[in-house]
Structures are given as C-alpha cells and as structure tokens.
Design a protein around this motif. Sequence first.
Motif, short mmCIF file in Angstrom:
data_model
loop_
_atom_site.label_atom_id
_atom_site.label_comp_id
_atom_site.label_asym_id
_atom_site.label_seq_id
_atom_site.Cartn_x
_atom_site.Cartn_y
_atom_site.Cartn_z
N PRO A 145 2.44 -14.08 -3.51
CA PRO A 145 3.45 -13.28 -4.21
C PRO A 145 3.02 -12.74 -5.38
O PRO A 145 3.70 -11.83 -6.13
N ASN A 150 2.16 -7.23 -3.61
CA ASN A 150 3.40 -7.99 -3.77
C ASN A 150 3.57 -8.48 -5.09
O ASN A 150 4.93 -8.35 -5.63
N GLY A 154 7.15 -7.20 -7.27
CA GLY A 154 7.90 -8.06 -7.90
C GLY A 154 7.94 -7.81 -9.36
O GLY A 154 9.00 -7.86 -9.91
N LEU A 158 11.29 -5.51 -6.78
CA LEU A 158 11.49 -5.18 -5.34
C LEU A 158 10.57 -6.18 -4.64
O LEU A 158 10.06 -6.14 -3.68
N GLY A 159 10.95 -7.54 -5.13
CA GLY A 159 10.32 -8.98 -4.83
C GLY A 159 10.75 -8.95 -3.30
O GLY A 159 9.94 -9.83 -2.65
N SER A 160 11.98 -8.86 -2.81
CA SER A 160 12.49 -8.73 -1.51
C SER A 160 11.59 -8.03 -0.45
O SER A 160 11.59 -8.37 0.75
N LEU A 161 10.79 -6.94 -0.97
CA LEU A 161 10.07 -6.31 0.11
C LEU A 161 8.45 -6.91 0.11
O LEU A 161 7.89 -6.37 0.90
N ARG A 162 8.33 -7.88 -0.60
CA ARG A 162 6.84 -8.59 -0.29
C ARG A 162 6.82 -8.88 1.09
O ARG A 162 7.57 -9.43 1.94
N GLN A 163 5.47 -8.66 1.55
CA GLN A 163 4.96 -8.82 2.80
C GLN A 163 3.72 -9.46 3.09
O GLN A 163 2.81 -9.46 2.06
#
Length: 309
Positions: A145, A150, A154, A158-163
């Motif tokens: 992360p 990623n 963050g 847009l940390g919710s889009l980390r993959q």
Amino acid sequence: MTASVVAVRADSAKRSRRRGGIVPPWWFAVPAILVYAVVVLYPSIAGAGSAFTDWSGIGNAKSFVGVDNFKQLVHDDQALGALRNTLLLTVAIVVVQNALGLLLALGVHTGIKSRMALRLVFFAPVVVSPVMVSFLWKFVYNPAPDAGLNAALGAVGLGSLRQDWLGNPSIALWSVAFTVIWQCAGYSMVIFLAGLEGVPAELHESAMVDGAGALARFRHITWPLLAPAVTINVMLSTVGGLTLFTQIIAMTNGGPGYATDTLSTVLYKQAFVYGKFGYSTAVALVLALFVAAVSFLQIGYLRSRETTA
C-alpha cells in the motif's frame, strides 16, 4: 523540346527497359535470401515435423503420433484460455494503442513551440528494452500500500482503488496490456505523424475557406489520407499483440494461475518447463498459421480501404 516529345521519349524508354534492356538488380538480394533460408526457413520447416511426434526435446527418440497433439490442443483448457487472453490483449492493444498514438500525433503536429521536445518524450519508451520496461512497471504495480501506484493513489485520496495489480486475476491481464500500450504508443505516434506530414496544407486551407470545421476537415481530409499509416500501425500492433511474450514472462510468468498466459507463453512452458517439444511445436504451428491468416485478411481489407479512401 515540347512536353509531348518528352512524354513520348520517356514512354519509349520504359518500353525498352521492359523488353530486357535493363532488369532490376534482384540478384543483389540473393545472398541475404540464402542466409535467411538457411537460418530461418529451413529450421522452421524441418522443426514443423516435430508437431506430429511425441519428442521430449532430449535425444533423438521420437514416435509419430499423427494429429494427436492438435487434438490435445483443442481440448486443453490452458491453451484455450491462453487463446482467449491473446485475443483480448490484441484487441486492447490495437484499439487503444493506435487511438492514443493518433491523438499524440495530432497533438505534436500543431505549431506549439515544445512539439519537438514532446515528440522525444513520447517516443522515448519505444527505444527502451521491453524487459527493462516490464521490471519498471512491475515496481509501479507493487502490491504494497505504500509503494508504487498504490502509494500514489493513497496520496491523492484514492486509497480505495489500491489493488494487487499483477496478483488479481481479473485485472492482471489489463495491467500488462497498459504497460505494452504505454511503451508502444509512441511508435504508432511516429507513423501517424509521418502520415500527417504528407497531408497537403492546401486542402485544409481550401476547406477552411469553404467553412469546414476542425472535425469535418479531419473526417473528410486527414483521415482518408492517413489510410496507409493506419494499415501499417494496425498490422504491426496486431502481430505484436498475437505474439506477445516478453512482457508476460517478465511481469507475471503467465500468472496468477493461468490468468495472463498467451499462446506464446504456453508453447514456451510446454517446451522448456514440461519437456513436451512435440506438443509445443503444434501450438507454435497453430499460432503461426493463425497470425498469417489474420494478417492476410487484415492486409486485404486495409489495402482496399486505401484505394477507396
């Protein structure tokens, strides 16, 4: 000397050359053709026979198995999945890479002062080794992360889009496709730019006088005259997508699972990992014929478009 006399003499000179006075120096190509035949054609034709055997790649022991390898290929879930991945990658690369290349070419074809620097920046990834680019983007796709893409997501909220970009089977293939497009869009840009340079400015000026807007001029003048550049770009990107190998091996090795396997990686693994050279050759032969068939159909359609554009 009048123009009619010059035309008659030029025509007679052409007829004399056709009668045998001067022949094209095709024999200059003979040494290169011989080298190509010995190094490429003969090994390819001789090796194609292995597709009908169970050769393991070690020693000379092999048995003729007929079309069993091709029957196995038809029922091989891994190979069928690799075919699907190959087609998806090819469609994505052809469409997005050429669309992006065209947009970049249109952008740097304008009169802005930084156009030469922008051309250099956009073309720079093309000259970098695909292996180096693959490892660069493998770092960018770091699943941690606080690393790579990623971390950037963050940082902008847009940390919710980390993959896990290369570890998630549903997006790993598209992550690789983005890498290829990022590297090769500049190549398509250069070809489109060469086509744009050949569009006469007088046509645009005449259209502007008639009141045609930018979109109308692109549709009726620029786009038809770009037909040869479109043919070259589509052909190159299609063959590149169908035979994609380096980026897959360097970034995912076909994983996770078989999510990013292509026909090229399947034939590599069957030969050098599982020792099934006969089956691997069958896959390679099918891939070669498939690429040839697609290329033949494409070139026929695109060439006809050039003549009607």
